[in-house]
Design a protein around this motif. Structure first.
Motif, PDB file in Angstrom:
ATOM      1  N   TYR A 117       0.828  -1.203   0.000  1.00 32.17           N
ATOM      2  CA  TYR A 117       0.000   0.000   0.000  1.00 32.17           C
ATOM      3  C   TYR A 117       0.864   1.255   0.000  1.00 32.17           C
ATOM      4  O   TYR A 117       2.057   1.218   0.359  1.00 32.17           O
ATOM      5  CB  TYR A 117      -0.955   0.011   1.194  1.00 32.17           C
ATOM      6  CG  TYR A 117      -0.290   0.180   2.538  1.00 32.17           C
ATOM      7  CD1 TYR A 117      -0.118   1.445   3.106  1.00 32.17           C
ATOM      8  CD2 TYR A 117       0.171  -0.932   3.238  1.00 32.17           C
ATOM      9  CE1 TYR A 117       0.500   1.600   4.340  1.00 32.17           C
ATOM     10  CE2 TYR A 117       0.781  -0.790   4.478  1.00 32.17           C
ATOM     11  CZ  TYR A 117       0.940   0.468   5.016  1.00 32.17           C
ATOM     12  OH  TYR A 117       1.550   0.625   6.229  1.00 32.17           O
ATOM     13  N   THR A 164      -3.675   3.984  -1.478  1.00 28.70           N
ATOM     14  CA  THR A 164      -3.676   2.999  -2.558  1.00 28.70           C
ATOM     15  C   THR A 164      -3.309   1.638  -2.004  1.00 28.70           C
ATOM     16  O   THR A 164      -2.355   1.511  -1.227  1.00 28.70           O
ATOM     17  CB  THR A 164      -2.670   3.381  -3.656  1.00 28.70           C
ATOM     18  OG1 THR A 164      -2.919   4.703  -4.108  1.00 28.70           O
ATOM     19  CG2 THR A 164      -2.777   2.414  -4.834  1.00 28.70           C
ATOM     20  N   ARG A 165      -4.051   0.626  -2.408  1.00 24.97           N
ATOM     21  CA  ARG A 165      -3.816  -0.743  -1.960  1.00 24.97           C
ATOM     22  C   ARG A 165      -3.585  -1.631  -3.180  1.00 24.97           C
ATOM     23  O   ARG A 165      -4.332  -1.561  -4.171  1.00 24.97           O
ATOM     24  CB  ARG A 165      -5.020  -1.259  -1.171  1.00 24.97           C
ATOM     25  CG  ARG A 165      -4.948  -2.725  -0.777  1.00 24.97           C
ATOM     26  CD  ARG A 165      -4.018  -2.958   0.384  1.00 24.97           C
ATOM     27  NE  ARG A 165      -3.996  -4.367   0.789  1.00 24.97           N
ATOM     28  CZ  ARG A 165      -3.265  -4.849   1.778  1.00 24.97           C
ATOM     29  NH1 ARG A 165      -2.505  -4.032   2.485  1.00 24.97           N
ATOM     30  NH2 ARG A 165      -3.290  -6.128   2.089  1.00 24.97           N
ATOM     31  N   TRP A 173      -7.935   2.533  -4.930  1.00 27.12           N
ATOM     32  CA  TRP A 173      -7.515   3.714  -4.166  1.00 27.12           C
ATOM     33  C   TRP A 173      -8.702   4.617  -3.883  1.00 27.12           C
ATOM     34  O   TRP A 173      -9.738   4.542  -4.533  1.00 27.12           O
ATOM     35  CB  TRP A 173      -6.427   4.499  -4.905  1.00 27.12           C
ATOM     36  CG  TRP A 173      -6.797   4.978  -6.268  1.00 27.12           C
ATOM     37  CD1 TRP A 173      -7.503   6.095  -6.619  1.00 27.12           C
ATOM     38  CD2 TRP A 173      -6.457   4.341  -7.503  1.00 27.12           C
ATOM     39  NE1 TRP A 173      -7.623   6.194  -7.971  1.00 27.12           N
ATOM     40  CE2 TRP A 173      -6.990   5.129  -8.543  1.00 27.12           C
ATOM     41  CE3 TRP A 173      -5.737   3.181  -7.830  1.00 27.12           C
ATOM     42  CZ2 TRP A 173      -6.833   4.801  -9.887  1.00 27.12           C
ATOM     43  CZ3 TRP A 173      -5.590   2.859  -9.163  1.00 27.12           C
ATOM     44  CH2 TRP A 173      -6.131   3.658 -10.166  1.00 27.12           C
TER      45      TRP A 173
END
Length: 296
Positions: A117, A164-165, A173
């Protein structure tokens, strides 16, 4: 139509960017999915790096605003020059999206850079295109009769945070951003997006869905009509809270070491707060593009 690099990028170009060079994909979503996790795991190095690209597209789109749409051959051609710049944790990422999805050019600072992330502080982020007498559905040499007399609605520059992942070949995100200094609209925006990549031989396919919420200050800045702008055919309009939904599909194929074939399809649905405005033609916007991109 020739589009120069986003104005905000030129102004803040001296600030930016991140530690590693990345390959330019058909859109910024592609970069996030394919390179985000790998880049996040690399130790930050204070080295300037950038990617420069030239895009040539054939565009087909319907009218969103009330001024004329594509009428001449040149209206179907789009030439754009973009640059992504990285230095330490600062970055500029131009809008090199083949499908012109939600997210515009980004300028920011990476606060957290983990394998799975990232957390970014956004110094400058836009979510809606500008609108003026000469810039409605297309950029024109002279004002269109439908938009003549309106004030310029510059592409807004917002500040905020992005989370954001990453997970395998997908990413999502969420942005929380706004205009706290009241430079343009003085409102706030929440933008969420999910993107997924597919690899089929040498083809890279991408799909994304997104939703964006705008406070009434943002919508009124873009879609509202003031008393000074009002005419017989353009009544005063004060907009309220608005939203936008989007669907993006894109594909790219390497033609050589430097040339890439790109294509994209975008569908955007705007809420009534936008489409009820005298400046808007409809609440649905469709765009299809075919083109090539040269990467330095």
């Amino acid at each position: 139509m020739i589009k120069l690099i986003n104005r905000s990028i030129i102004v803040l170009l001296c600030l930016v960017a991140l530690q590693t060079h990345h390959t330019v994909f058909a859109n910024d979503d592609d970069v996030a999915i394919n390179n985000g996790a790998q880049q996040a795991s690399i130790e930050n190095k204070p080295e300037l790096d950038f990617t420069l690209y030239l895009r040539i597209d054939a565009l087909f789109k319907n009218k969103l605003f009330i001024d004329p749409g594509q009428e001449e051959f040149i209206d179907f051609i789009d030439v754009s020059l973009g640059i992504d710049v990285y230095y330490d944790r600062f970055f500029i990422e131009a809008n090199n999206q083949a499908n012109r999805s939600n997210r515009g050019s980004s300028i920011g600072y990476r606060l957290v850079n983990d394998v799975h992330y990232q957390i970014d502080f956004l110094l400058g982020q836009s979510y809606l295109d500008g609108l003026s007498e000469d810039m409605g559905n297309l950029l024109r040499d002279e004002p269109s009769e439908e938009l003549r007399g309106i004030r310029d609605r510059d592409g807004e520059i917002n500040q905020g945070f992005r989370f954001t992942r990453y997970s395998d070949n997908q990413a999502w995100w969420i942005d929380i951003a706004g205009d706290p200094f009241n430079i343009t609209h003085g409102g706030w925006i929440v933008d969420g997006y999910y993107a997924r990549a597919y690899q089929i031989y040498n083809w890279e396919l991408h799909a994304g869905i997104g939703a964006t919420l705008f406070t009434e200050e943002v919508v009124d800045y873009h879609a509202g009509v003031s008393l000074e702008e009002a005419t017989t055919n353009r009544p005063v309009y004060e907009a309220g809270f608005g939203a936008r939904l989007s669907l993006d599909l894109s594909a790219q194929y390497p033609l050589s070491q430097d040339w890439v074939f790109v294509s994209g399809f975008t569908y955007k649905y705007y809420s009534d707060a936008f489409s009820d405005s005298p400046l808007y033609q409809r609440n649905q916007h469709v765009l299809f593009s075919l083109g090539v991109m040269y990467v330095w």
